[in-house]
Motif scaffolding. Structure first.
Motif, PDB file in Angstrom:
ATOM      1  N   ALA A  57       0.652   2.436  -0.009  1.00  0.00           N
ATOM      2  CA  ALA A  57      -0.798   2.619  -0.055  1.00  0.00           C
ATOM      3  C   ALA A  57      -1.455   2.372   1.298  1.00  0.00           C
ATOM      4  CB  ALA A  57      -1.404   1.702  -1.106  1.00  0.00           C
ATOM      5  N   VAL A  58      -1.043   1.342   2.020  1.00  0.00           N
ATOM      6  CA  VAL A  58      -1.636   1.027   3.327  1.00  0.00           C
ATOM      7  C   VAL A  58      -1.354   2.155   4.310  1.00  0.00           C
ATOM      8  CG1 VAL A  58      -1.531  -0.564   5.286  1.00  0.00           C
ATOM      9  CG2 VAL A  58      -1.506  -1.460   2.957  1.00  0.00           C
ATOM     10  N   ALA A  60      -0.419   5.311   3.577  1.00  0.00           N
ATOM     11  CA  ALA A  60      -0.970   6.588   3.118  1.00  0.00           C
ATOM     12  C   ALA A  60      -2.444   6.708   3.479  1.00  0.00           C
ATOM     13  CB  ALA A  60      -0.775   6.731   1.616  1.00  0.00           C
ATOM     14  N   ASP A  61      -3.158   5.588   3.540  1.00  0.00           N
ATOM     15  CA  ASP A  61      -4.580   5.609   3.893  1.00  0.00           C
ATOM     16  C   ASP A  61      -4.818   5.686   5.398  1.00  0.00           C
ATOM     17  OD1 ASP A  61      -5.248   5.481   1.229  1.00  0.00           O
ATOM     18  OD2 ASP A  61      -5.504   3.296   1.224  1.00  0.00           O
ATOM     19  N   ALA A  62      -3.785   5.576   6.202  1.00  0.00           N
ATOM     20  CA  ALA A  62      -3.921   5.543   7.664  1.00  0.00           C
ATOM     21  C   ALA A  62      -3.883   6.944   8.266  1.00  0.00           C
ATOM     22  CB  ALA A  62      -2.838   4.660   8.253  1.00  0.00           C
ATOM     23  N   VAL A  63      -4.629   7.871   7.710  1.00  0.00           N
ATOM     24  CA  VAL A  63      -4.630   9.265   8.175  1.00  0.00           C
ATOM     25  C   VAL A  63      -5.201   9.359   9.591  1.00  0.00           C
ATOM     26  CG1 VAL A  63      -5.525  11.580   7.721  1.00  0.00           C
ATOM     27  CG2 VAL A  63      -4.782  10.136   5.829  1.00  0.00           C
ATOM     28  N   GLU A  64      -6.314   8.707   9.843  1.00  0.00           N
ATOM     29  CA  GLU A  64      -6.933   8.766  11.174  1.00  0.00           C
ATOM     30  C   GLU A  64      -6.066   8.084  12.231  1.00  0.00           C
ATOM     31  OE1 GLU A  64      -9.469  10.620  12.273  1.00  0.00           O
ATOM     32  OE2 GLU A  64      -9.322  11.419  10.242  1.00  0.00           O
ATOM     33  N   HIS A  82      -5.222  17.758   7.742  1.00  0.00           N
ATOM     34  CA  HIS A  82      -4.174  16.913   7.156  1.00  0.00           C
ATOM     35  C   HIS A  82      -3.535  17.658   5.987  1.00  0.00           C
ATOM     36  CE1 HIS A  82      -2.668  13.407   4.739  1.00  0.00           C
ATOM     37  NE2 HIS A  82      -2.200  13.102   5.943  1.00  0.00           N
ATOM     38  N   HIS A  95       2.990  11.448   7.877  1.00  0.00           N
ATOM     39  CA  HIS A  95       1.792  12.273   7.702  1.00  0.00           C
ATOM     40  C   HIS A  95       2.033  13.599   8.405  1.00  0.00           C
ATOM     41  CE1 HIS A  95      -1.060   9.336   6.013  1.00  0.00           C
ATOM     42  NE2 HIS A  95      -0.347   8.445   6.694  1.00  0.00           N
ATOM     43  N   LYS A 120      -0.493  -5.551   7.239  1.00  0.00           N
ATOM     44  CA  LYS A 120      -1.518  -4.565   6.878  1.00  0.00           C
ATOM     45  C   LYS A 120      -1.773  -3.570   7.994  1.00  0.00           C
ATOM     46  CE  LYS A 120      -2.229  -6.374   2.887  1.00  0.00           C
ATOM     47  NZ  LYS A 120      -1.647  -5.723   1.747  1.00  0.00           N
TER      48      LYS A 120
END
Length: 167
Positions: A57-58, A60-64, A82, A95, A120
């Motif tokens: 989850a951590v 996967a949310d780090a797209v930027e 993306h 990604h 994190k």
């Protein structure tokens, strides 16, 4: 244990109750000692690592964060939208972004992110280009012996040294 490998080792069982108490081999037991006097090692049982079904989850949310890592190697305008986040292993996610490069139709920029246990903050492990299912690929390589046809070598032999500008 946080590792994907599980190591199980069992000590050899002594042949008698006296040996179990003293830790020494029994007289009637023949230890497998070889020339060095040491007992042989117990085989290690290893479990194959599993590929997770959903991404961390951590990460996967780090797209930027992944986009910024790719933008350090890609020129402006080459990085597109993306495409998705794909799990590679526990706490490792790749990604993918559309690549707008001439000659690389259907290719994707990728950034592989990882993090330490209970951490994190993501880290970038690798960035680059990968082909997708619709990408343009070069034809398969053909060995030289299969590429040369008999008429190719006959043409070279028919040219005289004078016509070719030789000595």
């Amino acid at each position: 244990m946080d590792s994907d490998l599980e190591i199980i080792a069992h000590p050899p069982e002594p042949a008698s109750a006296d040996a179990a108490l003293t830790g020494e081999p029994a007289d009637d037991a023949a230890p497998d000692s070889g020339a060095s006097g040491k007992t042989s090692a117990v085989p290690v049982k290893r479990r194959a690592p599993r590929k997770p079904s959903k991404p961390d989850a951590v990460l996967a949310d780090a797209v930027e964060f992944a986009r910024n890592g790719i933008s350090e190697v890609a020129e402006p305008g080459q990085l597109g939208a993306h495409v998705g986040a794909y799990p590679d292993a526990e706490r490792v996610v790749t990604h993918r972004f559309e690549a707008h490069l001439p000659g690389y139709g259907g290719w994707h920029w990728f950034a592989t992110l990882a993090r330490v246990p209970r951490g994190k903050e993501p880290t970038i492990s690798e960035v680059g280009l990968l082909p997708s299912e619709t990408s343009l690929l070069s034809p398969p390589w053909v060995p030289w012996a299969e590429r040369v046809r008999p008429e190719d070598s006959a043409k070279d032999e028919s040219i005289s040294p004078d016509a070719a500008g030789g000595e």
